[in-house]
Design an enzyme around this catalytic site. Structure first.
Site, mmCIF file in Angstrom:
data_model
loop_
_atom_site.group_PDB
_atom_site.id
_atom_site.type_symbol
_atom_site.label_atom_id
_atom_site.label_comp_id
_atom_site.label_asym_id
_atom_site.label_seq_id
_atom_site.Cartn_x
_atom_site.Cartn_y
_atom_site.Cartn_z
ATOM 1 N N HIS A 121 -67.016 42.119 36.372
ATOM 2 C CA HIS A 121 -67.333 41.405 35.127
ATOM 3 C C HIS A 121 -68.401 40.366 35.474
ATOM 4 O O HIS A 121 -68.411 39.830 36.585
ATOM 5 C CB HIS A 121 -66.047 40.722 34.665
ATOM 6 C CG HIS A 121 -66.100 40.067 33.335
ATOM 7 N ND1 HIS A 121 -66.728 38.867 33.118
ATOM 8 C CD2 HIS A 121 -65.581 40.425 32.133
ATOM 9 C CE1 HIS A 121 -66.590 38.513 31.851
ATOM 10 N NE2 HIS A 121 -65.903 39.441 31.226
ATOM 11 N N ASP A 198 -60.296 38.221 41.364
ATOM 12 C CA ASP A 198 -60.364 37.973 39.923
ATOM 13 C C ASP A 198 -59.192 38.718 39.288
ATOM 14 O O ASP A 198 -59.210 39.944 39.169
ATOM 15 C CB ASP A 198 -61.721 38.498 39.411
ATOM 16 C CG ASP A 198 -61.820 38.490 37.901
ATOM 17 O OD1 ASP A 198 -60.809 38.234 37.227
ATOM 18 O OD2 ASP A 198 -62.921 38.769 37.393
ATOM 19 N N GLN A 201 -57.492 40.663 34.649
ATOM 20 C CA GLN A 201 -56.923 41.854 34.002
ATOM 21 C C GLN A 201 -55.596 42.293 34.605
ATOM 22 O O GLN A 201 -55.046 43.312 34.183
ATOM 23 C CB GLN A 201 -57.925 43.026 34.089
ATOM 24 C CG GLN A 201 -59.181 42.823 33.283
ATOM 25 C CD GLN A 201 -58.922 42.701 31.777
ATOM 26 O OE1 GLN A 201 -57.906 43.165 31.265
ATOM 27 N NE2 GLN A 201 -59.848 42.085 31.067
ATOM 28 N N LYS A 224 -55.263 36.078 28.317
ATOM 29 C CA LYS A 224 -55.116 37.528 28.532
ATOM 30 C C LYS A 224 -53.682 37.889 28.922
ATOM 31 O O LYS A 224 -53.375 39.025 29.242
ATOM 32 C CB LYS A 224 -56.081 37.997 29.619
ATOM 33 C CG LYS A 224 -57.551 37.916 29.176
ATOM 34 C CD LYS A 224 -58.462 38.504 30.221
ATOM 35 C CE LYS A 224 -59.908 38.118 30.016
ATOM 36 N NZ LYS A 224 -60.590 38.879 28.966
ATOM 37 N N CYS A 363 -69.231 43.064 29.233
ATOM 38 C CA CYS A 363 -69.687 42.000 30.165
ATOM 39 C C CYS A 363 -69.808 42.531 31.587
ATOM 40 O O CYS A 363 -69.466 41.817 32.554
ATOM 41 C CB CYS A 363 -68.743 40.797 30.154
ATOM 42 S SG CYS A 363 -68.753 39.898 28.623
#
Ligand code: PLP
Length: 416
Positions: A121, A198, A201, A224, A363
């Site tokens: 991303h 990261d 998600q 999220k 993105c």
């Protein structure tokens, strides 16, 4: 916890006007909020609101306690060694920028290398790109294979004596594939390379244990994972806290300040949270974590996998559908296209049937470019989705025909 339709009643948005029949399949962008989280925000502002840290009156101390209790909840959720390893941020993007500026830039020199994957991303790419530009270091990109995955071997081959840092997503927001982060971290650590994961998600879909993964830095966004927007987390392994300068400075980070002397900062995490934090956001995030903990993550994974497999079967049964990524390594995101139809026309068609999906480049322009695509249609699942919604989506796709985008702007992208 019963997933699907049953639990939707706990999410007020699905009974609000115009949304009763909404199939919300854009959970990778943001999740809806359960009443428990909304109530936690309202309760905080209704009964506990005051600034923290400096107040010596009861309300301030209560607000302070709730904020610090939220930090402890996050630490336990991620299995951090200590709550001091948890820094509240605005979200994943801010957490990654924090490490790029405060940790990486001061430690990078001309000719050093920073390793990222080709599926990142922009939030896990641009901060590293800028750190390299500022220091003369080189950004090295490990591309995905034809299934959209990055293998351990490819990552290992790209590590050399110049590699100073590695940043990788736990789960790709474009294809939903999960990276073997634990093994990659182990390899990187053999070469003493710090790793940032990261987790934007992943946290709403699988159990995350930062100690088991061995992550040095782990980032997530509350919104999220059924929590509020504007709150996120940066986990910083204790071993990296010493000597790291704050990303922002201002109120709340120091005790003694003099004009002509370098300021001595408070211990972590306080020195990393300049200014008034998002107090209600932290309390809301803790409430979202409690909500998620009421769900068995293994059961939730099974539920999302069931939806994924059904969606995959529908698309595989449709001649003009193309699905991306390795199905054996995906559970909550389906990224696809319908041949000769622009992704935005599919998005518009689905919207006209009250089905919300994401369309475009997600993105992640370099990744989508590497697949030679204009974009994809992305359906992403959460705990309130069910098979009926997947079938509704499948039924609409069968009627898909070229629309305005396909006819008038066949090669044009719309938004990032
Ligand atoms: C993999 C990944 N990383 C980072 C981000 C940025 O998250 P935020 O906008 O909450 O900072 C996202 C958001 O979609 C994402 O999917």
């Amino acid at each position: 916890m019963e997933f699907g339709k049953e639990i939707r009643s706990e999410f007020p948005i699905f009974s609000s006007v115009g949304n009763q029949n909404l199939a919300y399949l854009d959970n990778a962008a943001t999740t809806q909020k359960p009443k428990k989280v909304i109530d936690a925000l309202v309760d905080f502002y209704s009964t506990s609101n005051a600034n923290i840290g400096r107040g010596i009156y009861k309300l301030s101390m209560e607000a302070h306690q709730q904020y610090e209790d939220s930090r402890t909840t996050v630490a336990e959720f991620l299995n951090a060694k200590s709550a001091n390893e948890i820094v509240f941020t605005k979200g994943t993007t801010e957490a990654i920028n924090f490490i790029a500026v405060s940790y990486l830039e001061p430690n990078l020199e001309q000719g050093d290398e920073v390793l990222v994957t080709g599926m990142e991303h922009h939030s896990n790419l641009l901060p590293w790109q800028r750190a390299c530009e500022r220091t003369g270091a080189k950004l090295v990109v490990v591309e995905s294979d034809e299934h959209g995955e990055v293998s351990l071997e490819r990552m290992e081959e790209s590590i050399n004596s110049k590699t100073k840092f590695l940043a990788i997503s736990h789960i790709s927001n474009v294809l939903g594939v999960m990276n073997p982060v634990k093994e990659i971290i182990r390899k990187a650590h053999i070469h003493k390379i710090p790793v940032l994961v990261d987790g934007a998600q992943s946290v709403a879909h699988c159990k995350v244990d930062v100690q088991d993964l061995g992550a040095d830095f782990y980032c997530l966004s509350g919104h999220k994972m059924y929590g509020p927007t504007g709150i996120g987390v940066l986990y910083i392994n204790q071993a990296f806290q010493e000597g790291m300068l704050p990303f922002l400075v201002g109120g709340g980070v120091a005790n003694g300040v003099e004009y002509q002397r370098i300021t001595k900062y408070l211990p972590t995490p306080f020195c990393f949270e300049a200014g008034t934090p998002n107090l209600a956001g932290a309390v809301g995030l803790a409430s979202a974590i409690e909500f998620l903990q009421e769900a068995d993550m293994a059961d939730l994974h099974k539920h999302e996998l069931k939806l994924y497999n059904e969606m995959l079967a529908i698309l595989e049964g449709q001649d003009n559908a193309i699905v991306y990524g390795n199905p054996a390594n995906i559970s909550s995101i389906v990224s696809f296209n319908i041949k000769d139809i622009h992704p935005y026309d599919i998005g518009n068609l689905l919207n006209s049937h009250n089905i919300a999906v994401r369309t475009g480049v997600h993105c992640a322009i370099p990744f989508v470019d590497s697949m030679n695509l204009l974009g994809t249609v992305r359906a992403s699942f959460g705990l309130y989705n069910d098979l009926d919604e997947v079938h509704r989506l499948g039924d609409v796709l069968k009627q898909a025909k070229p629309g305005d985008w396909t006819r008038n702007r066949p090669n044009v992208r719309y938004l990032e």
